[in-house]
Enzyme design. Structure first.
Site, PDB file in Angstrom:
ATOM      1  N   ASN A   9       0.867  -1.185   0.000  1.00 35.42           N
ATOM      2  CA  ASN A   9       0.000   0.000   0.000  1.00 35.42           C
ATOM      3  C   ASN A   9       0.906   1.239   0.000  1.00 35.42           C
ATOM      4  O   ASN A   9       1.388   1.665   1.045  1.00 35.42           O
ATOM      5  CB  ASN A   9      -0.875  -0.076   1.267  1.00 35.42           C
ATOM      6  CG  ASN A   9      -1.912   1.021   1.343  1.00 35.42           C
ATOM      7  OD1 ASN A   9      -1.866   1.978   0.557  1.00 35.42           O
ATOM      8  ND2 ASN A   9      -2.825   0.888   2.289  1.00 35.42           N
ATOM      9  N   LYS A  16       2.921   0.871   3.359  1.00 35.05           N
ATOM     10  CA  LYS A  16       2.494  -0.151   4.323  1.00 35.05           C
ATOM     11  C   LYS A  16       2.634  -1.489   3.617  1.00 35.05           C
ATOM     12  O   LYS A  16       2.245  -1.621   2.462  1.00 35.05           O
ATOM     13  CB  LYS A  16       1.040   0.065   4.740  1.00 35.05           C
ATOM     14  CG  LYS A  16       0.835   1.266   5.630  1.00 35.05           C
ATOM     15  CD  LYS A  16      -0.629   1.404   6.016  1.00 35.05           C
ATOM     16  CE  LYS A  16      -0.874   2.780   6.596  1.00 35.05           C
ATOM     17  NZ  LYS A  16      -2.278   3.206   6.498  1.00 35.05           N
ATOM     18  N   ARG A  90      -2.295  -1.707  -3.789  1.00 24.90           N
ATOM     19  CA  ARG A  90      -3.408  -0.769  -3.732  1.00 24.90           C
ATOM     20  C   ARG A  90      -3.155   0.325  -4.770  1.00 24.90           C
ATOM     21  O   ARG A  90      -2.066   0.901  -4.813  1.00 24.90           O
ATOM     22  CB  ARG A  90      -3.489  -0.145  -2.348  1.00 24.90           C
ATOM     23  CG  ARG A  90      -4.631   0.818  -2.238  1.00 24.90           C
ATOM     24  CD  ARG A  90      -4.751   1.348  -0.834  1.00 24.90           C
ATOM     25  NE  ARG A  90      -5.770   2.375  -0.786  1.00 24.90           N
ATOM     26  CZ  ARG A  90      -5.910   3.211   0.216  1.00 24.90           C
ATOM     27  NH1 ARG A  90      -5.086   3.142   1.241  1.00 24.90           N
ATOM     28  NH2 ARG A  90      -6.859   4.096   0.206  1.00 24.90           N
ATOM     29  N   HIS A 179     -11.334   4.946  -1.192  1.00 21.70           N
ATOM     30  CA  HIS A 179     -11.257   4.133   0.038  1.00 21.70           C
ATOM     31  C   HIS A 179     -12.060   2.840  -0.081  1.00 21.70           C
ATOM     32  O   HIS A 179     -12.538   2.306   0.922  1.00 21.70           O
ATOM     33  CB  HIS A 179     -11.771   4.926   1.263  1.00 21.70           C
ATOM     34  CG  HIS A 179     -10.851   6.010   1.730  1.00 21.70           C
ATOM     35  ND1 HIS A 179     -11.320   7.220   2.180  1.00 21.70           N
ATOM     36  CD2 HIS A 179      -9.505   6.061   1.831  1.00 21.70           C
ATOM     37  CE1 HIS A 179     -10.294   7.983   2.534  1.00 21.70           C
ATOM     38  NE2 HIS A 179      -9.182   7.303   2.325  1.00 21.70           N
ATOM     39  N   ARG A 238      -6.933  18.508   3.383  1.00 20.30           N
ATOM     40  CA  ARG A 238      -7.742  18.749   2.173  1.00 20.30           C
ATOM     41  C   ARG A 238      -9.027  19.478   2.533  1.00 20.30           C
ATOM     42  O   ARG A 238      -9.618  19.234   3.593  1.00 20.30           O
ATOM     43  CB  ARG A 238      -8.087  17.421   1.492  1.00 20.30           C
ATOM     44  CG  ARG A 238      -6.923  16.794   0.783  1.00 20.30           C
ATOM     45  CD  ARG A 238      -7.284  15.440   0.196  1.00 20.30           C
ATOM     46  NE  ARG A 238      -6.462  14.390   0.779  1.00 20.30           N
ATOM     47  CZ  ARG A 238      -6.674  13.088   0.627  1.00 20.30           C
ATOM     48  NH1 ARG A 238      -7.679  12.643  -0.101  1.00 20.30           N
ATOM     49  NH2 ARG A 238      -5.871  12.211   1.200  1.00 20.30           N
ATOM     50  N   VAL A 281      -5.379  15.413  14.855  1.00 21.90           N
ATOM     51  CA  VAL A 281      -6.452  15.584  15.834  1.00 21.90           C
ATOM     52  C   VAL A 281      -5.919  15.553  17.276  1.00 21.90           C
ATOM     53  O   VAL A 281      -6.426  16.246  18.156  1.00 21.90           O
ATOM     54  CB  VAL A 281      -7.544  14.500  15.625  1.00 21.90           C
ATOM     55  CG1 VAL A 281      -8.462  14.382  16.818  1.00 21.90           C
ATOM     56  CG2 VAL A 281      -8.339  14.803  14.366  1.00 21.90           C
ATOM     57  N   ILE A 333      -8.441   8.453  12.870  1.00 17.33           N
ATOM     58  CA  ILE A 333      -9.251   9.300  13.752  1.00 17.33           C
ATOM     59  C   ILE A 333     -10.522   8.560  14.189  1.00 17.33           C
ATOM     60  O   ILE A 333     -10.893   8.576  15.361  1.00 17.33           O
ATOM     61  CB  ILE A 333      -9.586  10.625  13.022  1.00 17.33           C
ATOM     62  CG1 ILE A 333      -8.290  11.364  12.653  1.00 17.33           C
ATOM     63  CG2 ILE A 333     -10.504  11.505  13.871  1.00 17.33           C
ATOM     64  CD1 ILE A 333      -8.477  12.505  11.654  1.00 17.33           C
ATOM     65  N   GLU A 383      -7.245  -2.669   5.158  1.00 21.43           N
ATOM     66  CA  GLU A 383      -7.209  -2.606   3.697  1.00 21.43           C
ATOM     67  C   GLU A 383      -6.302  -3.695   3.137  1.00 21.43           C
ATOM     68  O   GLU A 383      -6.564  -4.249   2.069  1.00 21.43           O
ATOM     69  CB  GLU A 383      -6.709  -1.216   3.258  1.00 21.43           C
ATOM     70  CG  GLU A 383      -7.751  -0.151   3.541  1.00 21.43           C
ATOM     71  CD  GLU A 383      -7.187   1.258   3.666  1.00 21.43           C
ATOM     72  OE1 GLU A 383      -6.102   1.423   4.237  1.00 21.43           O
ATOM     73  OE2 GLU A 383      -7.853   2.192   3.191  1.00 21.43           O
TER      74      GLU A 383
HETATM   75  P1  ADP Z   1      -4.108   8.165   6.381  1.00 20.83           P
HETATM   76  O1  ADP Z   1      -3.981   6.662   6.148  1.00 20.83           O
HETATM   77  O2  ADP Z   1      -5.217   8.803   5.586  1.00 20.83           O
HETATM   78  O3  ADP Z   1      -2.813   8.919   6.288  1.00 20.83           O
HETATM   79  P2  ADP Z   1      -4.734   7.400   9.117  1.00 20.83           P
HETATM   80  O4  ADP Z   1      -5.953   6.569   8.956  1.00 20.83           O
HETATM   81  O5  ADP Z   1      -3.455   6.709   9.432  1.00 20.83           O
HETATM   82  O6  ADP Z   1      -4.570   8.384   7.880  1.00 20.83           O
HETATM   83  O7  ADP Z   1      -5.032   8.501  10.243  1.00 20.83           O
HETATM   84  C1  ADP Z   1      -4.051   9.425  10.626  1.00 20.83           C
HETATM   85  C2  ADP Z   1      -4.640  10.404  11.608  1.00 20.83           C
HETATM   86  O8  ADP Z   1      -5.229   9.704  12.712  1.00 20.83           O
HETATM   87  C3  ADP Z   1      -3.633  11.339  12.264  1.00 20.83           C
HETATM   88  O9  ADP Z   1      -3.421  12.476  11.499  1.00 20.83           O
HETATM   89  C4  ADP Z   1      -4.262  11.667  13.593  1.00 20.83           C
HETATM   90  O10 ADP Z   1      -5.005  12.866  13.447  1.00 20.83           O
HETATM   91  C5  ADP Z   1      -5.259  10.551  13.830  1.00 20.83           C
HETATM   92  N1  ADP Z   1      -4.965   9.782  15.049  1.00 20.83           N
HETATM   93  C6  ADP Z   1      -4.123   8.733  15.170  1.00 20.83           C
HETATM   94  N2  ADP Z   1      -4.113   8.289  16.451  1.00 20.83           N
HETATM   95  C7  ADP Z   1      -4.968   9.082  17.148  1.00 20.83           C
HETATM   96  C8  ADP Z   1      -5.395   9.149  18.515  1.00 20.83           C
HETATM   97  N3  ADP Z   1      -4.937   8.282  19.423  1.00 20.83           N
HETATM   98  N4  ADP Z   1      -6.289  10.093  18.845  1.00 20.83           N
HETATM   99  C9  ADP Z   1      -6.754  10.957  17.929  1.00 20.83           C
HETATM  100  N5  ADP Z   1      -6.392  10.958  16.647  1.00 20.83           N
HETATM  101  C10 ADP Z   1      -5.512  10.037  16.242  1.00 20.83           C
END
Ligand code: ADP
Length: 398
Positions: A9, A16, A90, A179, A238, A281, A333, A383
């Site tokens: 991925n 990943k 992916r 997704h 975004r 977050v 998140i 995924e």
């Molecule tokens: P992507 O694959 O789209 O890059 P992820 O699904 O890995 O994103 O999500 C990444 C986001 O998850 C981070 O930017 C962070 O905001 C959020 N995140 C990860 N762990 C936590 C947590 N324990 N509490 C709150 N938000 C979290």
């Protein structure tokens, strides 16, 4: 007979990787490289039960794939690459070409390349991953698993934009949805865990990239992303949906170039742009809770706008599905932020969906109150297993 299958991925700046024994779906090893392209890429892996983290130069995704492959041999997870039966990649955008995963050949590579104009952050790096594997493992069957494929079941009314029909018919301008492997995994897992609550699912994939899918009887009815993954929800960096006239205004009135607007909408907007602080977050939740921090108001605003958009789509998709049996939160998140889930599920009492504060704080599987008629679930997405399953199916490795 057991087969070894890899799932790769390649994200815009990450890789990943998982190696499975199929069909048992046993994870033999998993790797994650973040900040690919930087001098301080972070390499995470678990080996012999211990978590490791290293920082090193990883110039691009080609190098990242080879690094991961080399470790399979150096750690003796395999003794020879010929042990690998199949590889799944992916791929963000399969456009109108692909309604299912497909075996990769020169024509498929050409299509992925052509579609790079629509998904410039993802399709090119997906292709680099594919090429790296073709060079290292020429014997292996490779399968492309498209983010868009699951959404081919969307009816025309949900695919088409309100612009002249010819743009749909002649130029392929339509909602594609993204997704897919994640939303499909959520549909399957919800049906497995709660069969009586799986007919109408609202799947909320809330990560840095975020999208929501209305799922009816296991099939995608509509996804909040659109022609590209920029559409829909406010995301980490975004913008999500905005009035399209804003772009013309910025171009003509404010003199911004197309490239500057693209960068602003993709990389400087969302949680980061609203807060002026961070797209994470965790950072924002900390600041929003600290009344001594001068940035509190902006962090709070960003989180509220972000969560309100989720609430907005849940309402719309409940209408799309004529009700809802399960609202599922997944991705970084969705799986970890009780705060975002709590804010997003305010005012959903009319759908019979109420959050139990304690269960929510514990990231429990089922976080609704006892008197809720709608389930609210937290399910970690996977995924990579969807990729590995498609390799077995499409490459006929059974
Ligand atoms: P992507 O694959 O789209 O890059 P992820 O699904 O890995 O994103 O999500 C990444 C986001 O998850 C981070 O930017 C962070 O905001 C959020 N995140 C990860 N762990 C936590 C947590 N324990 N509490 C709150 N938000 C979290």
């Amino acid at each position: 007979m057991s087969k070894k299958v890899m799932a790769i991925n390649c994200g815009s700046s990450s890789l990943k990787f998982k190696l499975y024994k199929m069909p048992a779906e046993t994870v033999m090893v998993e790797r994650m490289i973040e900040r690919v392209g930087k001098d301080d890429a972070i390499f995470r892996y678990t080996y012999q039960g211990k978590k490791h983290q290293a920082t090193q130069v990883v110039t691009d995704h080609y190098v990242a794939v080879h690094l991961v492959l080399d470790m399979l041999l150096s750690e003796r997870i395999i003794t020879d690459y010929s042990e690998i039966s199949g590889v799944g990649h992916r791929v963000a955008n399969g456009g109108s070409y692909y309604s299912d995963s497909t075996l990769i050949n020169a024509e498929v590579e050409k299509h992925i390349d052509q579609l790079s104009v629509l998904s410039p952050l993802h399709n090119p790096v997906n292709l680099v991953g594919i090429k790296a594997i073709t060079v290292a493992l020429p014997h292996v069957k490779s399968v492309a698993v498209f983010d868009t494929a699951y959404h081919h079941t969307m009816p025309l009314v949900n695919k088409i934009y309100g612009i002249p029909y010819k743009y749909y018919a002649e130029d392929g301008i339509r909602r594609y949805g993204f997704h897919g492997p994640s939303h499909q995994y959520i549909a399957l897992k919800t049906a497995e865990l709660f069969p009586d609550h799986s007919q109408r699912i609202i799947s909320c994939h809330i990560g840095n990239g975020a999208s929501i899918t209305a799922i009816k009887d296991g099939r995608s009815s509509v996804n909040s992303m659109g022609f590209t993954p920029l559409a829909g929800l406010v995301m980490g960096t975004r913008s999500g949906d905005i009035d399209p006239q804003i772009i013309l205004y910025l171009q003509h009135q404010a003199g911004m170039s197309a490239q500057a607007i693209k960068d602003m909408l993709n990389n400087q907007s969302g949680l980061l742009g609203l807060s002026g602080i961070s797209n994470d977050v965790r950072d924002l939740a900390k600041i929003a809770a600290d009344s001594t921090d001068k940035r509190q108001e902006r962090a709070d605003l960003a989180l509220k706008v972000f969560a309100h958009q989720i609430q907005f789509y849940i309402g719309a998709y409940a209408a799309e599905l004529n009700g809802v049996d399960s609202i599922v939160f997944t991705a970084g998140i969705g799986e970890h932020s009780a705060l975002v889930r709590e804010l997003a599920c305010r005012n959903l009492g009319y759908l019979g969906a109420k959050i139990d504060a304690d269960k929510n704080a514990a990231d429990a599987l089922s976080i609704e109150t006892a008197d809720s008629t709608t389930k609210i679930l937290v399910i970690p997405t996977d995924e990579e297993i969807m990729i590995a399953r498609d390799v077995v199916r499409v490459a006929q490795l059974e």
